[in-house]
Design a protein around this motif. Structure first.
Motif, short mmCIF file in Angstrom:
data_model
loop_
_atom_site.label_atom_id
_atom_site.label_comp_id
_atom_site.label_asym_id
_atom_site.label_seq_id
_atom_site.Cartn_x
_atom_site.Cartn_y
_atom_site.Cartn_z
N ILE A 1 7.29 4.16 6.22
CA ILE A 1 6.17 3.66 5.42
C ILE A 1 5.80 2.24 5.84
O ILE A 1 4.61 1.89 5.89
CB ILE A 1 6.52 3.73 3.93
N MET A 2 6.79 1.42 6.15
CA MET A 2 6.54 0.05 6.59
C MET A 2 5.71 0.04 7.88
O MET A 2 4.76 -0.75 8.02
CB MET A 2 7.88 -0.65 6.81
N THR A 3 6.05 0.93 8.79
CA THR A 3 5.29 1.03 10.04
C THR A 3 3.85 1.44 9.77
O THR A 3 2.90 0.94 10.39
CB THR A 3 5.95 2.04 10.99
N PHE A 4 3.68 2.37 8.84
CA PHE A 4 2.35 2.85 8.48
C PHE A 4 1.53 1.73 7.83
O PHE A 4 0.35 1.54 8.14
CB PHE A 4 2.48 4.03 7.53
N TYR A 5 2.16 0.98 6.92
CA TYR A 5 1.46 -0.10 6.21
C TYR A 5 0.98 -1.18 7.17
O TYR A 5 -0.07 -1.80 6.95
CB TYR A 5 2.38 -0.73 5.16
N LYS A 6 1.75 -1.44 8.22
CA LYS A 6 1.37 -2.49 9.17
C LYS A 6 0.08 -2.13 9.91
O LYS A 6 -0.59 -3.03 10.43
CB LYS A 6 2.50 -2.71 10.17
N ASP A 7 -0.24 -0.85 9.98
CA ASP A 7 -1.46 -0.42 10.68
C ASP A 7 -2.68 -0.39 9.78
O ASP A 7 -3.78 -0.09 10.24
CB ASP A 7 -1.24 0.97 11.30
N ILE A 8 -2.50 -0.66 8.49
CA ILE A 8 -3.64 -0.74 7.57
C ILE A 8 -4.19 -2.16 7.62
O ILE A 8 -3.44 -3.13 7.50
CB ILE A 8 -3.22 -0.38 6.13
N SER A 9 -5.47 -2.28 7.78
CA SER A 9 -6.09 -3.58 7.95
C SER A 9 -5.79 -4.52 6.77
O SER A 9 -5.98 -4.15 5.61
CB SER A 9 -7.60 -3.42 8.09
N VAL A 10 -5.32 -5.73 7.08
CA VAL A 10 -5.03 -6.73 6.06
C VAL A 10 -6.30 -7.20 5.37
O VAL A 10 -6.27 -7.70 4.24
CB VAL A 10 -4.28 -7.92 6.69
N SER A 11 -7.43 -7.01 6.02
CA SER A 11 -8.70 -7.43 5.43
C SER A 11 -9.00 -6.70 4.13
O SER A 11 -9.71 -7.22 3.27
CB SER A 11 -9.85 -7.21 6.43
N LEU A 12 -8.44 -5.50 3.97
CA LEU A 12 -8.63 -4.77 2.72
C LEU A 12 -7.99 -5.53 1.57
O LEU A 12 -8.57 -5.67 0.49
CB LEU A 12 -8.04 -3.36 2.84
N ASP A 13 -6.77 -6.01 1.80
CA ASP A 13 -6.08 -6.79 0.77
C ASP A 13 -6.83 -8.08 0.48
O ASP A 13 -7.02 -8.45 -0.69
CB ASP A 13 -4.66 -7.13 1.23
N GLU A 14 -7.24 -8.77 1.54
CA GLU A 14 -7.92 -10.05 1.37
C GLU A 14 -9.23 -9.89 0.59
O GLU A 14 -9.55 -10.71 -0.27
CB GLU A 14 -8.18 -10.67 2.73
#
Length: 273
Positions: free
Chosen positions: A154-167
């Motif tokens: 899951i950690m590997t998968f999360y790293k590929d989700i764009s951080v811009s969504l969180d920001e």
């Protein structure tokens, strides 16, 4: 022409691979409808008289109770381990904090711990804190051994989700828990399904902890039940085969339900950033 030949070879290999996988399963299902005599004298022939009662006898012999126990423990353990893995993977992969590397080492270090090496300690611990011979104890202990691997995936998968969504969500006033539940978790369905299938299979087939941590026959799981169907002097092998078929049904059903998400989890990396 060469491409067509290559395509034919690939298709033929895939068909052969499918036959190798399904042939033992089909043989096991058919054997469940035979008598012991037919099994040993004519193992590859269809039953002369289909013994449907073998499946009913296996269910009445205790497989029904063990089946229920396995469903309760496996579902609880899978939900527990997968959810905790999501909770652990999110801050490690998407939030900056000073002790991140330490937590990564601690969590992933669990991958190097063999369950067999901890069984005595876990048995004594379960006795002391009241988790011995209980569904909760089995859920927690079997689920704990699934957390490191699930966290890694899951950690590997999360790293590929764009951080811009969180920001973007933080700019709009969302809090961390809202970002996790409303943005990250919906995008995580493929990898969650993959982890759930792996965890479900492992816990469903768990025999060692079921023998050590569960004392009451009424709480034993289906692997223990299958062992109990083998007598000390004689064994009804066709009834045992019927029990094995019953035991394999939930694994097949879970995979069929989650197969699309499972395949996406293996191939997709989310929204690339």
């Amino acid at each position: 022409m060469a491409k067509k030949i290559g395509h034919v070879i690939i298709v033929a290999l895939l068909i052969l691979f499918a036959v190798i996988i399904f042939l033992p399963l089909i043989w096991m299902i058919l054997t469940g409808f035979k008598t012991n005599k037919e099994l040993f004298l004519e193992p590859w022939k269809l039953p002369e008289v289909w013994q449907f009662h073998n499946y009913l006898d296996a269910w009445k012999a205790g497989i029904g109770t063990f089946f229920k126990n396995s469903v309760i423990i496996t579902v609880g353990s899978t939900v527990f381990s997968t959810l905790l893995a999501c909770f652990a993977a999110y801050p490690i992969s998407r939030i900056r904090f000073s002790t991140k590397k330490i937590w990564v080492v601690i969590i992933l270090g669990g991958l190097m711990l063999a369950p067999q090496s901890a069984v005595i300690s876990l048995f004594k611990m379960a006795k002391v804190i009241g988790l011995y011979d209980s569904y909760i104890g089995m859920m927690i202990i079997t689920g704990a051994f699934r957390i490191p691997f699930a966290t890694f995936l899951i950690m590997t998968f999360y790293k590929d989700i764009s951080v811009s969504l969180d920001e973007s969500a933080f700019i709009d006033g969302a809090k961390t828990r809202q970002v996790f539940w409303k943005i990250i978790m919906p995008l995580s369905k493929p990898i969650i399904a993959s982890c759930a299938i792996v965890s479900f299979r492992a816990v469903w087939n768990e025999l060692m902890f079921a023998n050590v941590l569960l004392e009451s026959t009424a709480k034993k799981t289906i692997p223990v039940g299958l062992v109990n169907l083998q007598g000390t002097t004689t064994t009804n092998w066709t009834m045992l085969m019927a029990g094995m078929v019953i035991a394999s049904v939930p694994l097949i059903v879970v995979f069929l339900i989650l197969q699309k998400q499972f395949i996406r989890g293996l191939t997709a990396g989310g929204v690339k950033g």
